[in-house]
Enzyme design. Sequence first.
Site, PDB file in Angstrom:
ATOM      1  N   ILE A 275      -0.720  -6.972   5.440  1.00  0.00           N
ATOM      2  CA  ILE A 275      -1.819  -7.893   5.187  1.00  0.00           C
ATOM      3  C   ILE A 275      -3.108  -7.270   5.699  1.00  0.00           C
ATOM      4  O   ILE A 275      -3.303  -7.081   6.905  1.00  0.00           O
ATOM      5  CB  ILE A 275      -1.563  -9.259   5.841  1.00  0.00           C
ATOM      6  CG1 ILE A 275      -0.329  -9.911   5.206  1.00  0.00           C
ATOM      7  CG2 ILE A 275      -2.781 -10.166   5.676  1.00  0.00           C
ATOM      8  CD1 ILE A 275       0.033 -11.262   5.787  1.00  0.00           C
ATOM      9  N   GLY A 276      -3.989  -6.931   4.775  1.00  0.00           N
ATOM     10  CA  GLY A 276      -5.187  -6.180   5.127  1.00  0.00           C
ATOM     11  C   GLY A 276      -6.073  -6.880   6.130  1.00  0.00           C
ATOM     12  O   GLY A 276      -6.667  -6.231   7.002  1.00  0.00           O
TER      13      GLY A 276
ATOM     14  N   SER B 252      -9.588  -4.548   0.766  1.00  0.00           N
ATOM     15  CA  SER B 252      -8.470  -4.397   1.693  1.00  0.00           C
ATOM     16  C   SER B 252      -8.863  -3.474   2.847  1.00  0.00           C
ATOM     17  O   SER B 252      -9.999  -2.998   2.937  1.00  0.00           O
ATOM     18  CB  SER B 252      -7.266  -3.817   0.956  1.00  0.00           C
ATOM     19  OG  SER B 252      -7.466  -2.439   0.723  1.00  0.00           O
TER      20      SER B 252
ATOM     21  N   THR C 173       0.870  -1.168   0.000  1.00  0.00           N
ATOM     22  CA  THR C 173       0.000   0.000   0.000  1.00  0.00           C
ATOM     23  C   THR C 173       0.910   1.222   0.000  1.00  0.00           C
ATOM     24  O   THR C 173       2.114   1.081   0.214  1.00  0.00           O
ATOM     25  CB  THR C 173      -0.856  -0.008   1.291  1.00  0.00           C
ATOM     26  OG1 THR C 173      -1.563  -1.233   1.382  1.00  0.00           O
ATOM     27  CG2 THR C 173      -1.864   1.115   1.324  1.00  0.00           C
TER      28      THR C 173
ATOM     29  N   THR D 270      -0.252  -0.426   6.440  1.00  0.00           N
ATOM     30  CA  THR D 270       0.066  -1.205   5.254  1.00  0.00           C
ATOM     31  C   THR D 270       0.455  -2.621   5.673  1.00  0.00           C
ATOM     32  O   THR D 270       0.921  -2.825   6.791  1.00  0.00           O
ATOM     33  CB  THR D 270       1.212  -0.558   4.451  1.00  0.00           C
ATOM     34  OG1 THR D 270       1.565  -1.405   3.359  1.00  0.00           O
ATOM     35  CG2 THR D 270       2.445  -0.346   5.316  1.00  0.00           C
TER      36      THR D 270
END
Length: 296
Positions: free
Chosen positions: A220-221, A199, A169, A218
């Site tokens: 792993i969503g 996300s 991101t 930012t």
Amino acid sequence: MNTLFSEIARPPVMLIHGGAGPLPAEAEFEERRRTFLRDLAHGVWPEVAAGQPALEAVTGIVERLEASPLFNAGFGAALQSDGLARLSASMMDGVRQKFSGVLLASHICHPIRLARVLQDRDESVLGPLGVQLLARELGIAPENPATPERARLWADYLEHKLPASSAGTVGAVVLDAEGRLAAATSTGGGRFNGPERISDSATVAGNYASAYAAISCTGIGEHIIDDGLAVRLETLVREGLSVVEASERIYRDALARQRVYGWIAVDRRGAWAMCRTAEAMPCAAMSANRQAPLLG
């Protein structure tokens, strides 16, 4: 603590990140991203130092990041498993505590522009159809954010069934010269995720700002959403911790729970932190105390 850097500084304070994740296989690629962030910080700092409002500063920073194929946002964003890039972005004005964002925007390269327009509207968050209609209203022509490199990776995915992955991101947080806070975040989502997977970037788990702190996340969503990361960090600052102290607490918990993410954060007193549990998170910081970019 795996804090890249932390400090207490005089405003203005500006932090930028280019996404958290595994170390790239090519060291040269990571260096190119760091160089881009250094040059970006140098380029936008004069306006921030001259008094640019925090909300306008984070908008402009993220828009420039979306224009670079070095990052997973805007032009060059990751493709989902059906070959389409679906972008999400959000921003939050700490002065009004106003959140705005767009989800799963397709055929557009700058979702942060639409999130900025929504700052001045009653409806704060739009999904795919609403994004298309808003772009049409604003006269924004359709654009394809997919680069040849992303298309090649997608073709390899179809042929070899490569696993889906987190692809990072971009984001920025600013404490401006008047003490105003704002945060902005933009992403292309995970690489080869299922169609319309959402996300954290257009949620208050991934992006949050108030009169107390501004945070952009930012990584792993799903981990960020499960932990309510950005709003949780802001709550700790609201309750009296500095953003560095709050980051230390969240970092320890993230390690214990094997979370993979990172964040940049600044509070109203000028304390700031850039942290990660992921292997890498290119980032840059500048402040009234630090006139040359500090790179992470």
